[in-house]
Design a protein around this motif. Structure first.
Motif, short mmCIF file in Angstrom:
data_model
loop_
_atom_site.label_atom_id
_atom_site.label_comp_id
_atom_site.label_asym_id
_atom_site.label_seq_id
_atom_site.Cartn_x
_atom_site.Cartn_y
_atom_site.Cartn_z
N ALA A 147 85.43 14.14 117.42
CA ALA A 147 85.34 15.19 118.43
C ALA A 147 86.22 14.83 119.63
O ALA A 147 86.35 13.68 120.01
CB ALA A 147 83.90 15.38 118.87
N ALA A 148 86.85 15.84 120.21
CA ALA A 148 87.68 15.64 121.39
C ALA A 148 87.58 16.88 122.27
O ALA A 148 87.10 17.94 121.84
CB ALA A 148 89.13 15.38 121.00
N ARG A 149 88.02 16.74 123.51
CA ARG A 149 88.04 17.87 124.44
C ARG A 149 89.42 17.97 125.07
O ARG A 149 90.00 16.96 125.48
CB ARG A 149 86.98 17.68 125.53
CG ARG A 149 86.92 18.83 126.55
CD ARG A 149 85.80 18.61 127.55
NE ARG A 149 86.00 17.38 128.33
CZ ARG A 149 86.81 17.30 129.40
NH1 ARG A 149 87.49 18.36 129.81
NH2 ARG A 149 86.91 16.16 130.06
N ILE A 150 89.95 19.18 125.13
CA ILE A 150 91.27 19.41 125.73
C ILE A 150 91.15 19.35 127.25
O ILE A 150 90.37 20.09 127.85
CB ILE A 150 91.85 20.76 125.30
CG1 ILE A 150 92.07 20.79 123.79
CG2 ILE A 150 93.16 21.04 126.04
CD1 ILE A 150 92.49 22.14 123.26
N ALA A 163 86.88 9.23 122.84
CA ALA A 163 86.61 7.79 122.83
C ALA A 163 87.46 7.07 121.81
O ALA A 163 87.50 5.83 121.78
CB ALA A 163 85.13 7.55 122.54
N THR A 164 88.17 7.82 120.97
CA THR A 164 89.01 7.22 119.93
C THR A 164 90.41 6.97 120.46
O THR A 164 90.99 7.83 121.13
CB THR A 164 89.08 8.16 118.71
OG1 THR A 164 87.76 8.37 118.22
CG2 THR A 164 89.93 7.56 117.61
N GLY A 187 90.03 7.17 129.38
CA GLY A 187 89.16 8.18 128.80
C GLY A 187 89.82 9.11 127.81
O GLY A 187 89.19 10.08 127.35
N GLY A 188 91.08 8.84 127.45
CA GLY A 188 91.71 9.78 126.52
C GLY A 188 93.10 9.38 126.07
O GLY A 188 93.58 8.27 126.34
N ILE A 189 93.77 10.31 125.40
CA ILE A 189 95.10 10.09 124.84
C ILE A 189 95.99 11.30 125.09
O ILE A 189 95.51 12.41 125.33
CB ILE A 189 95.04 9.82 123.32
CG1 ILE A 189 94.42 11.02 122.59
CG2 ILE A 189 94.27 8.54 123.02
CD1 ILE A 189 94.46 10.89 121.07
N GLY A 190 97.29 11.09 125.04
CA GLY A 190 98.27 12.16 125.10
C GLY A 190 98.92 12.32 123.74
O GLY A 190 99.34 11.34 123.13
N VAL A 191 99.00 13.54 123.25
CA VAL A 191 99.59 13.84 121.94
C VAL A 191 100.78 14.79 122.14
O VAL A 191 100.67 15.80 122.84
CB VAL A 191 98.56 14.49 120.99
CG1 VAL A 191 99.22 14.92 119.68
CG2 VAL A 191 97.41 13.53 120.72
#
Length: 208
Positions: A147-150, A163-164, A187-191
């Motif tokens: 699960a992720a949030r934009i 969290a991944t 707290g997150g990543i950039g794709v």
């Protein structure tokens, strides 16, 4: 035009890097973008290399020699030109630009060429927005879904709260949209998307 600039008198030292770039070969730089041929249809593309006077593209739909092309490239913006050469898997464009625009392209290419070696942060030249629906499923190369949030999104990429932390450079699916992980933040990543979102689909109601 590039040769004329190269023969002109030296500029102040602060502009030296851009001037040097104009005198040399094209810079190998990979940018996503879109292009429009004379039929006024848009197609996705990716740059192979670029100079202030021309750009080589990888793309699926080829035009005709001397056909006019309108390009929109991330971190460069809108530029125009004509097809100078047809190549396997793409074509080369001869850019049509004012001296001021060429100076701007040269400076941007210098920054892009040195960004990785100098550890400079990734530029954000696209408008960013937060869609109405922010919940999204991130699918990893292993097939695992998390699960992720934009947080926000641009035509070229998305910032996700999750969290991944997949390794940098790996391919992922953000919903149904393919991309690759290009940065981490707290707290997150950039794709970065493999292909940019079409401008007519880029609005707060979009779904990936």
């Amino acid at each position: 035009m590039i040769e004329a600039i190269a023969r002109s008198a030296p500029r102040p030292h602060r502009e030296g890097r851009a001037s040097d770039l104009r005198r040399h070969q094209r810079v190998k730089v990979s940018m996503l973008g879109r292009y429009m041929l004379s039929d006024r249809r848009e197609y996705p593309c990716q740059t192979v290399d670029m100079s202030p006077g021309g750009v080589r593209l990888t793309c699926a739909v080829l035009g005709e020699l001397e056909e006019r092309v309108v390009l929109y490239l991330e971190q460069i913006g809108r530029i125009e030109g004509t097809i100078a050469r047809l190549l396997p898997g793409g074509f080369a464009v001869r850019l049509i630009a004012t001296p001021r625009k060429r100076d701007k392209i040269a400076s941007q290419l210098t920054w892009l060429a040195n960004r990785d070696s100098l550890g400079l942060p990734e530029g954000r030249t696209h408008e960013r927005l937060t869609p109405h629906v922010t919940a999204i499923v991130l699918r990893l190369e292993s097939g695992r879904e998390v699960a992720a949030r934009i947080i926000d999104i641009s035509m070229s990429g998305v910032a996700l709260s999750t969290a991944t932390t997949p390794p940098l450079g790996v391919s992922v699916m953000v919903g149904r949209t393919p991309g690759r992980v290009v940065r981490y933040f707290e707290g997150g990543i950039g794709v970065q998307f493999m292909l940019p979102i079409s401008p007519d689909l880029f609005h707060e109601g979009l779904t990936l």
